[in-house]
Design a protein around this motif. Structure first.
Motif, PDB file in Angstrom:
ATOM      1  N   PRO A  34     -24.446  -9.060  29.535  1.00 29.72           N
ATOM      2  CA  PRO A  34     -23.836  -9.947  30.537  1.00 29.72           C
ATOM      3  C   PRO A  34     -22.340 -10.099  30.272  1.00 29.72           C
ATOM      4  O   PRO A  34     -21.905 -10.138  29.125  1.00 29.72           O
ATOM      5  N   GLN A  35     -21.571 -10.170  31.337  1.00 28.76           N
ATOM      6  CA  GLN A  35     -20.118 -10.295  31.230  1.00 28.76           C
ATOM      7  C   GLN A  35     -19.704 -11.730  31.545  1.00 28.76           C
ATOM      8  O   GLN A  35     -20.458 -12.484  32.156  1.00 28.76           O
ATOM      9  N   PRO A  36     -18.487 -12.105  31.153  1.00 25.95           N
ATOM     10  CA  PRO A  36     -18.019 -13.463  31.438  1.00 25.95           C
ATOM     11  C   PRO A  36     -18.047 -13.746  32.942  1.00 25.95           C
ATOM     12  O   PRO A  36     -17.726 -12.870  33.748  1.00 25.95           O
ATOM     13  N   THR A  37     -18.420 -14.946  33.291  1.00 19.00           N
ATOM     14  CA  THR A  37     -18.486 -15.311  34.712  1.00 19.00           C
ATOM     15  C   THR A  37     -17.187 -15.910  35.217  1.00 19.00           C
ATOM     16  O   THR A  37     -17.019 -16.091  36.407  1.00 19.00           O
ATOM     17  N   ASN A  38     -16.264 -16.204  34.299  1.00 20.30           N
ATOM     18  CA  ASN A  38     -15.014 -16.848  34.710  1.00 20.30           C
ATOM     19  C   ASN A  38     -13.859 -15.859  34.852  1.00 20.30           C
ATOM     20  O   ASN A  38     -12.712 -16.260  34.941  1.00 20.30           O
ATOM     21  N   ALA A  39     -14.168 -14.561  34.917  1.00 22.28           N
ATOM     22  CA  ALA A  39     -13.102 -13.560  35.022  1.00 22.28           C
ATOM     23  C   ALA A  39     -12.449 -13.623  36.404  1.00 22.28           C
ATOM     24  O   ALA A  39     -13.119 -13.779  37.416  1.00 22.28           O
ATOM     25  N   GLN A  40     -11.163 -13.505  36.414  1.00 22.89           N
ATOM     26  CA  GLN A  40     -10.395 -13.483  37.657  1.00 22.89           C
ATOM     27  C   GLN A  40     -10.260 -12.041  38.137  1.00 22.89           C
ATOM     28  O   GLN A  40     -10.179 -11.128  37.324  1.00 22.89           O
ATOM     29  N   TYR A  48     -14.872  -9.222  27.662  1.00 26.56           N
ATOM     30  CA  TYR A  48     -15.929  -8.346  28.145  1.00 26.56           C
ATOM     31  C   TYR A  48     -16.612  -7.688  26.954  1.00 26.56           C
ATOM     32  O   TYR A  48     -16.005  -7.442  25.923  1.00 26.56           O
TER      33      TYR A  48
END
Length: 117
Positions: A34-40, A48
């Motif tokens: 799973p990758q960060p959900t707060n990435a812009q 990541y």
């Protein structure tokens, strides 16, 4: 900004092998974590995670551990991926897992040799 590598003095006691090696082959790659959900949108890859990998190393020099010319090792989930041709110093624990946050780029060879003394 990327986190700095762990202090070599903290990692060295866990190293069963210290080798200079080149990745010859990526034998398998695990599922994408799973990758960060707060990435812009357009953000860099900080935070990541790259999947785990099983790789075959061709060893040019063993600095610590059993003599070997090849090792099959695990690269845990982390912030880097390996590909054939990557080379440098690898610290590997007794379960044949690569140590260090950035694989062969975690510590310069001179720093590793100094920590082995």
């Amino acid at each position: 900004m990327a986190k700095p590598p762990e202090p070599i003095e903290d990692v060295m006691p866990n190293a069963a092998w210290v080798v200079e090696a080149e990745v010859k082959e990526v034998l398998s790659t695990g599922p994408t974590p799973p990758q960060p959900t707060n990435a812009q949108p357009g953000a860099t890859s900080v935070g990541y995670k790259s999947a785990s990998q099983t790789v075959k190393l061709s060893i040019s020099k063993v600095l610590k551990g059993e003599q070997a010319t090849e090792l099959v090792v695990e690269k845990p989930v982390g912030s880097y991926s390996l590909r054939p041709g990557n080379k440098g110093p690898f610290l590997i624990d007794k379960s044949k897992t690569i140590l260090g946050r950035y694989g062969p780029d975690s510590w310069h060879l001179d720093r590793i040799k100094a920590a082995m003394k």
